[in-house]
Design a protein around this motif. Structure first.
Motif, PDB file in Angstrom:
ATOM      1  N   ARG A  79      46.357  44.919  43.375  1.00 58.54           N
ATOM      2  CA  ARG A  79      47.039  44.144  42.330  1.00 58.54           C
ATOM      3  C   ARG A  79      46.419  42.753  42.184  1.00 58.54           C
ATOM      4  O   ARG A  79      46.266  42.249  41.085  1.00 58.54           O
ATOM      5  CB  ARG A  79      48.526  44.005  42.671  1.00 58.54           C
ATOM      6  CG  ARG A  79      49.302  45.273  42.419  1.00 58.54           C
ATOM      7  CD  ARG A  79      50.762  45.064  42.757  1.00 58.54           C
ATOM      8  NE  ARG A  79      51.537  46.276  42.538  1.00 58.54           N
ATOM      9  CZ  ARG A  79      52.760  46.452  42.951  1.00 58.54           C
ATOM     10  NH1 ARG A  79      53.367  45.489  43.631  1.00 58.54           N
ATOM     11  NH2 ARG A  79      53.393  47.578  42.717  1.00 58.54           N
TER      12      ARG A  79
ATOM     13  N   ASN B 184      43.179  43.108  40.257  1.00 55.61           N
ATOM     14  CA  ASN B 184      43.266  43.674  38.912  1.00 55.61           C
ATOM     15  C   ASN B 184      44.267  42.984  38.006  1.00 55.61           C
ATOM     16  O   ASN B 184      44.577  43.495  36.938  1.00 55.61           O
ATOM     17  CB  ASN B 184      43.574  45.160  39.001  1.00 55.61           C
ATOM     18  CG  ASN B 184      42.443  45.932  39.618  1.00 55.61           C
ATOM     19  OD1 ASN B 184      41.342  45.959  39.095  1.00 55.61           O
ATOM     20  ND2 ASN B 184      42.689  46.521  40.765  1.00 55.61           N
ATOM     21  N   GLN B 185      44.779  41.849  38.391  1.00 53.79           N
ATOM     22  CA  GLN B 185      45.718  41.137  37.507  1.00 53.79           C
ATOM     23  C   GLN B 185      45.180  39.804  37.114  1.00 53.79           C
ATOM     24  O   GLN B 185      44.324  39.213  37.594  1.00 53.79           O
ATOM     25  CB  GLN B 185      47.074  40.972  38.196  1.00 53.79           C
ATOM     26  CG  GLN B 185      47.837  42.270  38.243  1.00 53.79           C
ATOM     27  CD  GLN B 185      49.209  42.092  38.890  1.00 53.79           C
ATOM     28  OE1 GLN B 185      49.516  41.052  39.482  1.00 53.79           O
ATOM     29  NE2 GLN B 185      50.013  43.110  38.775  1.00 53.79           N
TER      30      GLN B 185
END
Length: 57
Positions: free
Chosen positions: A53, A56-57
């Motif tokens: 996360r 990928n954020q």
């Protein structure tokens, strides 16, 4: 062929039994320490999900 006395055979059996018992005990102790130090599969999965996360954020 030389036959061994009964006491010798009994001592060999006891020694083999103790060695056979001590190896799994050492493995279990090692696995306990490893689990307490690094956690289990849930902790690994949670850390991997958090890292994914974060990337990928």
């Amino acid at each position: 062929m030389t036959l061994r006395p009964d006491k010798t055979i009994a001592n060999i059996a006891i020694t083999l039994n103790r060695q056979t018992d001590s190896q799994p005990r050492k493995l279990i102790d090692h696995l306990k320490t490893e689990f307490l130090t690094h956690g289990g599969i849930k902790e690994e999965m949670y850390a991997a999900r958090k890292e994914w996360r974060r990337q990928n954020q």
